[in-house]
Write a protein that holds these residues in place. Structure first.
Motif, short mmCIF file in Angstrom:
data_model
loop_
_atom_site.label_atom_id
_atom_site.label_comp_id
_atom_site.label_asym_id
_atom_site.label_seq_id
_atom_site.Cartn_x
_atom_site.Cartn_y
_atom_site.Cartn_z
N ILE A 1 51.43 50.23 51.34
CA ILE A 1 51.94 51.61 51.32
C ILE A 1 51.42 52.34 52.55
N SER A 2 52.33 52.84 53.37
CA SER A 2 51.92 53.59 54.56
C SER A 2 51.44 54.99 54.20
N LYS A 3 52.19 55.65 53.32
CA LYS A 3 51.84 57.03 52.97
C LYS A 3 52.48 57.42 51.65
N VAL A 4 51.79 58.27 50.90
CA VAL A 4 52.32 58.82 49.65
C VAL A 4 52.47 60.33 49.82
N TYR A 5 53.66 60.83 49.46
CA TYR A 5 53.94 62.26 49.50
C TYR A 5 53.92 62.80 48.08
N LEU A 6 53.14 63.84 47.83
CA LEU A 6 52.95 64.39 46.49
C LEU A 6 53.39 65.84 46.44
N GLN A 7 54.08 66.18 45.38
CA GLN A 7 54.50 67.58 45.21
C GLN A 7 53.31 68.47 44.91
N LYS A 8 53.26 69.60 45.54
CA LYS A 8 52.18 70.55 45.29
C LYS A 8 52.21 70.99 43.83
N GLY A 9 51.02 71.02 43.20
CA GLY A 9 50.93 71.47 41.82
C GLY A 9 51.16 70.39 40.79
N LEU A 10 51.35 69.14 41.23
CA LEU A 10 51.60 68.04 40.30
C LEU A 10 50.37 67.77 39.45
N ASN A 11 50.58 67.48 38.16
CA ASN A 11 49.45 67.15 37.28
C ASN A 11 49.94 66.25 36.14
#
Length: 247
Positions: free
Chosen positions: A24-34
């Motif tokens: 995996i080169s990079k993971v993009y995460l949504q702000k506020g995810l829980n």
């Protein structure tokens, strides 16, 4: 836009990709995810030291055509990275003078691709990057490298410092490309086993790394602009090494 085929979406899909050993080169995460799945993913990201960033949902929506991303997207690397220790050992076994390239957090994928292409053309034995902060191997990187990314051994390390110490232990001199010196690259003996470090586009080489290198060198700048594009500067350094070795 990077090739969408190289991305996966969804919490469970990304978790399974990491657990199955995908690079995996990079993971993009949504702000506020829980939530529990996010906690599991976050634990895996930290465990494997995977580059990641929090982004607005609009960016994730652009990545995914149907917006069914669950707040997560991951870039799968199209290449397999090599182990630094194995690369050094394999290179030293060859009847050639080693030449390595270390990149201290190059952030632009096109610069990265152009550097890979030049490195392949000048006989570099391998490129070493840091797991965090470096541009990913994306479709744009591959394209700009003219396919050289499939030929060039690339290592990922936790910290560039670790690679510097490991190379120095094998009597490979470390030459930093920096304006913080009076030495021109032409005064450095590059016929010896050498690793050249290029710094990031905005800040150059980390000061803590500059403290431990063997030599610092710069290119002469005769115009009014105070710096070169990093891929251009890298090409000048590598071809000076080539010139010396062919002399």
């Amino acid at each position: 836009m990077e090739n969408e085929v190289s991305k996966i979406f969804g919490l469970r899909a990304v978790i399974e990709a990491i657990n199955s050993g995908k690079t995996i080169s990079k993971v993009y995460l949504q702000k506020g995810l829980n939530g529990p799945l996010f906690s599991e993913l976050n634990t895996l990201i930290k465990k494997h030291n995977i580059s990641n960033s929090y982004v607005p949902i609009e960016k994730l929506n652009r990545f995914s055509k149907n917006n069914n991303h669950q707040g997560v997207a991951a870039q799968i690397s199209p290449i397999d990275f090599v182990d630094l220790e194995s690369l050094i050992a394999t290179t030293l076994e060859k009847n050639t003078t080693p030449l390595f390239l270390l990149l201290d957090q190059i952030s632009d994928v096109r610069n990265f691709g152009a550097i890979i292409r030049t490195a392949e053309c000048t006989g570099v034995n391998g490129i070493i990057i840091q797991k965090q902060g470096n541009a990913p191997i994306s479709a744009d990187t591959i394209k700009t490298s003219a396919g050289a990314a499939f030929k060039m051994p690339i290592c990922k390390v936790d910290h560039i410092k670790d690679a510097v110490f490991q190379l120095q232990a094998e009597e490979i001199q470390i030459v930093a490309a920096t304006e913080k010196t009076d030495n021109l690259i032409y005064s450095i003996d590059l016929t010896k086993p050498t690793a050249i470090i290029m710094g990031s586009e905005d800040r150059g080489i980390n000061p803590s790394i500059l403290k431990i290198v063997d030599n610092k060198a710069k290119l002469p700048l005769l115009g009014e602009i105070e710096s070169l594009n990093v891929s251009v500067a890298c090409g000048a350094f590598l071809y000076e090494a080539t010139r010396q070795r062919l002399a």
